[in-house]
Design an enzyme around this catalytic site. Structure first.
Site, PDB file in Angstrom:
ATOM      1  N   LYS A 112      34.241  29.439 -28.906  1.00  0.00           N
ATOM      2  CA  LYS A 112      35.642  29.083 -28.609  1.00  0.00           C
ATOM      3  C   LYS A 112      35.760  28.602 -27.163  1.00  0.00           C
ATOM      4  O   LYS A 112      34.836  28.804 -26.360  1.00  0.00           O
ATOM      5  CB  LYS A 112      36.535  30.298 -28.865  1.00  0.00           C
ATOM      6  CG  LYS A 112      36.218  31.500 -27.986  1.00  0.00           C
ATOM      7  CD  LYS A 112      36.918  32.764 -28.484  1.00  0.00           C
ATOM      8  CE  LYS A 112      36.580  33.953 -27.601  1.00  0.00           C
ATOM      9  NZ  LYS A 112      37.087  35.213 -28.152  1.00  0.00           N
ATOM     10  N   TYR A 123      42.244  25.644   6.416  1.00  0.00           N
ATOM     11  CA  TYR A 123      43.675  25.954   6.376  1.00  0.00           C
ATOM     12  C   TYR A 123      43.979  27.309   7.018  1.00  0.00           C
ATOM     13  O   TYR A 123      43.214  28.272   6.850  1.00  0.00           O
ATOM     14  CB  TYR A 123      44.170  25.985   4.929  1.00  0.00           C
ATOM     15  CG  TYR A 123      44.361  24.614   4.320  1.00  0.00           C
ATOM     16  CD1 TYR A 123      45.217  23.676   4.891  1.00  0.00           C
ATOM     17  CD2 TYR A 123      43.678  24.268   3.160  1.00  0.00           C
ATOM     18  CE1 TYR A 123      45.381  22.423   4.316  1.00  0.00           C
ATOM     19  CE2 TYR A 123      43.842  23.016   2.578  1.00  0.00           C
ATOM     20  CZ  TYR A 123      44.707  22.093   3.172  1.00  0.00           C
ATOM     21  OH  TYR A 123      44.862  20.867   2.599  1.00  0.00           O
TER      22      TYR A 123
HETATM   23  C1  LIG Z   1      36.061  36.151 -28.223  1.00  0.00           C
HETATM   24  C2  LIG Z   1      35.818  36.922 -29.446  1.00  0.00           C
HETATM   25  C3  LIG Z   1      34.498  37.326 -29.788  1.00  0.00           C
HETATM   26  C4  LIG Z   1      33.344  37.172 -28.845  1.00  0.00           C
HETATM   27  O1  LIG Z   1      33.490  38.165 -27.834  1.00  0.00           O
HETATM   28  P1  LIG Z   1      32.455  38.361 -26.638  1.00  0.00           P
HETATM   29  O2  LIG Z   1      32.968  39.553 -25.923  1.00  0.00           O
HETATM   30  O3  LIG Z   1      32.551  37.127 -25.816  1.00  0.00           O
HETATM   31  O4  LIG Z   1      31.108  38.549 -27.215  1.00  0.00           O
HETATM   32  C5  LIG Z   1      34.314  37.922 -31.028  1.00  0.00           C
HETATM   33  N1  LIG Z   1      35.351  38.154 -31.857  1.00  0.00           N
HETATM   34  C6  LIG Z   1      36.614  37.810 -31.546  1.00  0.00           C
HETATM   35  C7  LIG Z   1      37.711  38.095 -32.509  1.00  0.00           C
HETATM   36  C8  LIG Z   1      36.892  37.192 -30.331  1.00  0.00           C
HETATM   37  O5  LIG Z   1      38.163  36.881 -30.021  1.00  0.00           O
END
Ligand SMILES: *Cc1c(COP(=O)(O)O)cnc(C)c1O
Length: 349
Positions: A35, A244
């Protein structure tokens, strides 16, 4: 080259996937979560490398990401969508063969009406109260859904990065209560859940951050390397200031390099006056404020005239910088900006 060079070591991603895969039994499938464009590193490139190494199932957050991933992967690998079947998603889910994880009565109704016979999975809420059906909804729907052969029943852990947290066991037992005796593949573990041990592995695991070299997977190989080119070097006299708000002042004569990269590239302003960059093995402190496009760095103790300095490497990881910036590796990775030149290597970065 005037922008930073971000190198993603795809062999390290594959090695991390294999290492996580090896932590569960041979009968447990290890998927990959890509994702947010593969946690900011490029979902298409990462997923193609993983598919070639044997990953058969991928997870994304939303259908649009699934559509882009299908384009990169072609037919074959299963692509599942955590946000389920939202209004407006039907064509994408159908045309690109995505598998929505249905989260509510509303989504179940939408899916069964719009795409009868199209594969789906089920997401249950075991206490995180973010996504998924509550126990009451699930008991009302399970007799309708189970005969339609769901691809997966999943839930997500809220506190898996803390192995001693009582929430882990509480969610595990809620998941058992809701799913024991059902003949559908089950999944509750992301990276943190894999590390909790076999009780949490079920039939499929869903690592994300660990693939990209982040905590809580402490033994991960480093995936990301970031070099920022030096734009200019100047000599300061004692008493002169940098950047800055005059946030740093030279007590002695100093040599200062200005590098190309700043908070618009995901290098958070909290790194100001705190983090370092590296010239080979030598740390060089960041001086004063990180600005939008530039960072000033102390190279008084460096003999050469470096062409670039290193922000991210084995010596200073995403989690090291995240800690200084008061955030987590996940956020730091996904904030790494669009301006970098992204390179994909097979082997050491
Ligand atoms: C993001 C997510 C994962 C992966 O999680 P990590 O901690 O990055 O391994 C797995 N399941 C769901 C539902 C997620 O939202």
């Amino acid at each position: 080259m005037s922008t930073g060079r971000l190198t993603v070591d795809l062999d390290a991603v594959v090695a991390n996937w294999r290492a996580l895969d090896a932590m569960s039994g041979a009968e447990v499938q290890t998927a990959a979560v890509v994702k947010a464009d593969g946690y900011g590193l490029g979902a298409g490139k990462v997923a193609r490398a993983l598919a070639a190494a044997g990953t058969r199932r991928f997870f994304v957050a939303v259908a649009e990401e699934g559509a882009a991933l299908r384009e990169a992967l072609g037919p074959g690998p299963e692509i599942s969508v955590f946000s389920g079947h939202m209004s407006g998603d039907t064509d994408m889910i159908h045309d690109l063969g995505l598998v929505p994880m249905l989260n509510s009565v509303e989504q179940v109704t939408r899916h069964l009406e719009a795409l009868p016979g199209h594969p789906f999975g089920i997401q249950l809420d075991t206490g995180m109260n973010r996504l998924g059906m509550e126990p009451g909804e699930w008991s009302a729907l399970r007799d309708i859904l189970l005969p339609q052969n769901p691809r997966l029943i999943m839930s997500h852990l809220a506190c898996a990065d803390d192995p001693d947290h009582p929430m882990n066991h509480q969610q595990l037992s809620a998941f058992h209560d809701m799913t024991d005796g059902i003949d559908v593949p089950r999944s509750i573990a992301a990276t943190g859940g894999i590390l909790l041990g076999a009780d949490y592995h079920f039939d499929l695991t869903r690592p994300g951050i660990g693939l990209y070299g982040g905590l809580p997977f402490e033994d991960a190989q480093t995936v990301v390397h970031l070099d920022l080119p030096v734009v200019q070097i100047r000599e300061l006299s004692a008493g002169e200031t940098v950047g800055y708000s005059n946030a740093w002042k030279a007590e002695q004569p100093a040599r200062v390099a200005t590098v190309s990269g700043g908070y618009a590239d995901g290098l958070n302003r909290h790194l100001s006056n705190h983090a370092v960059m590296f010239h080979e093995d030598t740390p060089c402190p960041i001086l004063g404020r990180v600005s939008m496009d530039l960072i000033c760095v102390d190279i008084t103790h460096i003999r050469d005239t470096p062409k670039a300095l290193t922000m991210l490497s084995k010596q200073q990881t995403v989690d090291d910088l995240a800690e200084i910036a008061g955030t987590i590796g996940y956020e730091f990775l996904t904030q790494l900006g669009a301006r970098y030149n992204r390179h994909y290597s097979r082997g050491r970065t």
